[in-house]
Scaffold this active site. Sequence first.
Site, PDB file in Angstrom:
ATOM      1  N   HIS A  88       0.806  -1.198   0.119  1.00 36.11           N
ATOM      2  CA  HIS A  88      -0.017   0.035   0.010  1.00 36.11           C
ATOM      3  C   HIS A  88       0.916   1.288   0.001  1.00 36.11           C
ATOM      4  O   HIS A  88       0.364   2.327  -0.439  1.00 36.11           O
ATOM      5  CB  HIS A  88      -0.918   0.084   1.232  1.00 36.11           C
ATOM      6  CG  HIS A  88      -2.050  -0.834   1.034  1.00 36.11           C
ATOM      7  ND1 HIS A  88      -3.315  -0.665   1.636  1.00 36.11           N
ATOM      8  CD2 HIS A  88      -2.240  -2.057   0.181  1.00 36.11           C
ATOM      9  CE1 HIS A  88      -4.368  -1.542   1.210  1.00 36.11           C
ATOM     10  NE2 HIS A  88      -3.557  -2.554   0.511  1.00 36.11           N
ATOM     11  N   ASP A  89       2.145   1.235   0.430  1.00 28.40           N
ATOM     12  CA  ASP A  89       2.825   2.445   0.444  1.00 28.40           C
ATOM     13  C   ASP A  89       3.369   2.586  -1.129  1.00 28.40           C
ATOM     14  O   ASP A  89       3.356   3.591  -1.416  1.00 28.40           O
ATOM     15  CB  ASP A  89       4.117   2.191   1.356  1.00 28.40           C
ATOM     16  CG  ASP A  89       5.354   3.301   1.208  1.00 28.40           C
ATOM     17  OD1 ASP A  89       4.425   4.463   1.066  1.00 28.40           O
ATOM     18  OD2 ASP A  89       6.409   3.143   1.426  1.00 28.40           O
TER      19      ASP A  89
ATOM     20  N   VAL B  26       1.279   4.414  -3.908  1.00 22.78           N
ATOM     21  CA  VAL B  26       1.052   5.811  -3.856  1.00 22.78           C
ATOM     22  C   VAL B  26       2.278   6.624  -3.777  1.00 22.78           C
ATOM     23  O   VAL B  26       3.072   6.539  -2.977  1.00 22.78           O
ATOM     24  CB  VAL B  26       0.172   6.228  -2.473  1.00 22.78           C
ATOM     25  CG1 VAL B  26       0.162   7.772  -2.395  1.00 22.78           C
ATOM     26  CG2 VAL B  26      -0.891   5.418  -2.366  1.00 22.78           C
TER      27      VAL B  26
ATOM     28  N   GLY C  28       4.964   5.665  -5.033  1.00 24.35           N
ATOM     29  CA  GLY C  28       6.038   4.713  -4.953  1.00 24.35           C
ATOM     30  C   GLY C  28       6.542   4.341  -3.771  1.00 24.35           C
ATOM     31  O   GLY C  28       6.089   4.745  -2.478  1.00 24.35           O
TER      32      GLY C  28
ATOM     33  N   ASP D   7       8.109   4.881  -0.656  1.00 26.94           N
ATOM     34  CA  ASP D   7       8.817   6.025   0.019  1.00 26.94           C
ATOM     35  C   ASP D   7       8.582   6.147   1.393  1.00 26.94           C
ATOM     36  O   ASP D   7       8.681   7.252   1.900  1.00 26.94           O
ATOM     37  CB  ASP D   7       8.344   7.388  -0.729  1.00 26.94           C
ATOM     38  CG  ASP D   7       7.043   7.708  -0.683  1.00 26.94           C
ATOM     39  OD1 ASP D   7       6.222   6.843  -0.449  1.00 26.94           O
ATOM     40  OD2 ASP D   7       6.599   8.863  -1.347  1.00 26.94           O
TER      41      ASP D   7
ATOM     42  N   SER E 153       5.819   6.838   2.802  1.00 27.66           N
ATOM     43  CA  SER E 153       4.712   7.904   3.062  1.00 27.66           C
ATOM     44  C   SER E 153       3.646   7.257   3.849  1.00 27.66           C
ATOM     45  O   SER E 153       3.046   8.031   4.568  1.00 27.66           O
ATOM     46  CB  SER E 153       4.370   8.448   1.626  1.00 27.66           C
ATOM     47  OG  SER E 153       3.644   7.671   0.605  1.00 27.66           O
TER      48      SER E 153
ATOM     49  N   PRO F 295      -5.586  -0.589  -4.860  1.00 33.65           N
ATOM     50  CA  PRO F 295      -6.932  -1.708  -5.010  1.00 33.65           C
ATOM     51  C   PRO F 295      -7.752  -1.700  -3.907  1.00 33.65           C
ATOM     52  O   PRO F 295      -7.414  -1.959  -2.754  1.00 33.65           O
ATOM     53  CB  PRO F 295      -6.594  -3.062  -5.681  1.00 33.65           C
ATOM     54  CG  PRO F 295      -5.039  -2.908  -5.309  1.00 33.65           C
ATOM     55  CD  PRO F 295      -4.716  -1.486  -5.078  1.00 33.65           C
TER      56      PRO F 295
HETATM   57  C1  HEM Z   1      -6.239  -7.447  -6.520  1.00 33.92           C
HETATM   58  C2  HEM Z   1      -6.371  -6.347  -5.338  1.00 33.92           C
HETATM   59  C3  HEM Z   1      -6.408  -6.332  -4.246  1.00 33.92           C
HETATM   60  C4  HEM Z   1      -7.544  -6.122  -3.460  1.00 33.92           C
HETATM   61  C5  HEM Z   1      -8.801  -5.879  -3.853  1.00 33.92           C
HETATM   62  C6  HEM Z   1      -6.891  -6.352  -1.688  1.00 33.92           C
HETATM   63  C7  HEM Z   1      -8.007  -6.085  -0.683  1.00 33.92           C
HETATM   64  C8  HEM Z   1      -7.454  -6.519   0.446  1.00 33.92           C
HETATM   65  C9  HEM Z   1      -8.612  -6.485   1.476  1.00 33.92           C
HETATM   66  C10 HEM Z   1     -10.104  -6.096   1.576  1.00 33.92           C
HETATM   67  C11 HEM Z   1      -7.951  -6.895   2.715  1.00 33.92           C
HETATM   68  C12 HEM Z   1      -8.499  -7.006   4.129  1.00 33.92           C
HETATM   69  C13 HEM Z   1      -8.385  -5.997   4.945  1.00 33.92           C
HETATM   70  C14 HEM Z   1      -8.874  -5.926   6.288  1.00 33.92           C
HETATM   71  O1  HEM Z   1      -8.514  -6.907   6.917  1.00 33.92           O
HETATM   72  O2  HEM Z   1      -9.570  -5.346   6.601  1.00 33.92           O
HETATM   73  C15 HEM Z   1      -6.776  -7.224   2.428  1.00 33.92           C
HETATM   74  C16 HEM Z   1      -5.632  -7.793   3.062  1.00 33.92           C
HETATM   75  C17 HEM Z   1      -4.225  -8.098   2.644  1.00 33.92           C
HETATM   76  N1  HEM Z   1      -3.884  -7.733   1.312  1.00 33.92           N
HETATM   77 FE1  HEM Z   1      -4.680  -7.535  -0.123  1.00 33.92          FE
HETATM   78  N2  HEM Z   1      -5.923  -6.657  -1.805  1.00 33.92           N
HETATM   79  C18 HEM Z   1      -5.211  -6.774  -3.183  1.00 33.92           C
HETATM   80  C19 HEM Z   1      -4.009  -7.126  -3.560  1.00 33.92           C
HETATM   81  C20 HEM Z   1      -3.030  -7.366  -2.577  1.00 33.92           C
HETATM   82  C21 HEM Z   1      -1.581  -7.737  -3.121  1.00 33.92           C
HETATM   83  C22 HEM Z   1      -1.039  -7.647  -4.535  1.00 33.92           C
HETATM   84  C23 HEM Z   1      -0.866  -7.985  -2.073  1.00 33.92           C
HETATM   85  C24 HEM Z   1       0.575  -8.453  -1.791  1.00 33.92           C
HETATM   86  C25 HEM Z   1       1.454  -7.880  -2.441  1.00 33.92           C
HETATM   87  C26 HEM Z   1      -1.897  -8.013  -1.067  1.00 33.92           C
HETATM   88  C27 HEM Z   1      -1.788  -8.354   0.430  1.00 33.92           C
HETATM   89  C28 HEM Z   1      -2.511  -8.334   1.416  1.00 33.92           C
HETATM   90  C29 HEM Z   1      -2.149  -8.981   2.623  1.00 33.92           C
HETATM   91  C30 HEM Z   1      -0.815  -9.479   3.118  1.00 33.92           C
HETATM   92  C31 HEM Z   1      -3.439  -9.096   3.503  1.00 33.92           C
HETATM   93  C32 HEM Z   1      -3.747  -9.244   4.907  1.00 33.92           C
HETATM   94  C33 HEM Z   1      -3.277  -8.327   5.907  1.00 33.92           C
HETATM   95  C34 HEM Z   1      -3.545  -8.512   7.468  1.00 33.92           C
HETATM   96  O3  HEM Z   1      -3.868  -9.504   7.747  1.00 33.92           O
HETATM   97  O4  HEM Z   1      -3.357  -7.392   8.194  1.00 33.92           O
HETATM   98  N3  HEM Z   1      -3.133  -7.507  -1.363  1.00 33.92           N
HETATM   99  N4  HEM Z   1      -6.305  -7.096   0.850  1.00 33.92           N
END
Ligand code: HEM
Length: 213
Positions: A73-74, A77, A79, A81, A83, A171
Amino acid sequence: MALLITSPFGSSSTGIVVLLLILTGLGTSSAQLSENFYNKKCPIVFKSVKSVVKSAVAKEPRIGASILRLFFHDCFVDGCDGSLLLDDTSSFRGEKTAAPNNNSVRGFEVIDAIKSKVEKICPSVVSCADILAIASRDSVVLLGGPSWNVKLGRRDSRTANFTAANTGVIPSPTSNLSNLITTFQAQGLSVKDMVALSGFFSIFQFSTSPFHN
Ligand code: HEM
Ligand SMILES: *[C@@H]1O[C@H](CO)[C@@H](O)[C@H](O)[C@H]1NC(C)=O
Ligand SMILES: *[C@@H]1O[C@H](CO)[C@@H](O)[C@H](O)[C@H]1NC(C)=O
Ligand SMILES: *[C@@H]1O[C@H](CO)[C@@H](O)[C@H](O)[C@H]1NC(C)=O
């Protein structure tokens, strides 16, 4: 780029290769980054980061996933950095409370703990953005994922941009497919990259998140 891959997610892991290419490539476009960046100025940085991440993950495996998400997520936005780590100030509103982040990004305290530790040993040398990059790699490895060499030398941003983080660069769960394709393309990532990364993160989330038990 030569990568050695050992993956628990199957042997023909195209997704993992793509993930590595992206993670190693994130933030490398503007500045010249190097694996040896701290070799002279702070060689102990890797050991310091790893020890803090290791105890955090031992306490709560999910935190490893959270740290990877912080990095992701950093980077989306402006790059990689650092932020996202900045709180609101009188001159800007930070990214922490933007919709994709508010009440869902976590793990800041681990990054803060690493920063304090590294500052004690090598004051004013290592950027927070680099700490986040190393901590993400260490998290993935500790959770049984693949390893990669982290390129270093990122500079920390002094500002953050709430609007940028809030206007669909990251995303969000409500993104439709065309939104998702656009946000990934804006980062130079293809539809194939997106599918691979999403697959990887689902597996990752499944194996670490308390919401998927
Ligand atoms: C395809 C687009 C993506 C969407 C729509 C998305 C959305 C989300 C959402 C809704 C959550 C749950 C947040 C919460 O606990 O409230 C989440 C968690 C997470 N996302 Fe994504 N994500 C996307 C791509 C990615 C990518 C590419 C990565 C890794 C490089 C990633 C890594 C993670 C991880 C590791 C969690 C779990 C975090 C935690 O348990 O604290 N996500 N994501
Ligand atoms: C972030 O979440 C907090 C707590 O739920 C809420 O009070 C605040 O309004 C939210 N901020 C934004 C910008 O949505
Ligand atoms: C913050 O991001 C918005 C949307 O991307 C952009 O229009 C604005 O110029 C940025 N602000 C700064 C100070 O960079
Ligand atoms: C996706 O959402 C955007 C608004 O966020 C909308 O303009 C667009 O029409 C939607 N696309 C599809 C295929 O639903």
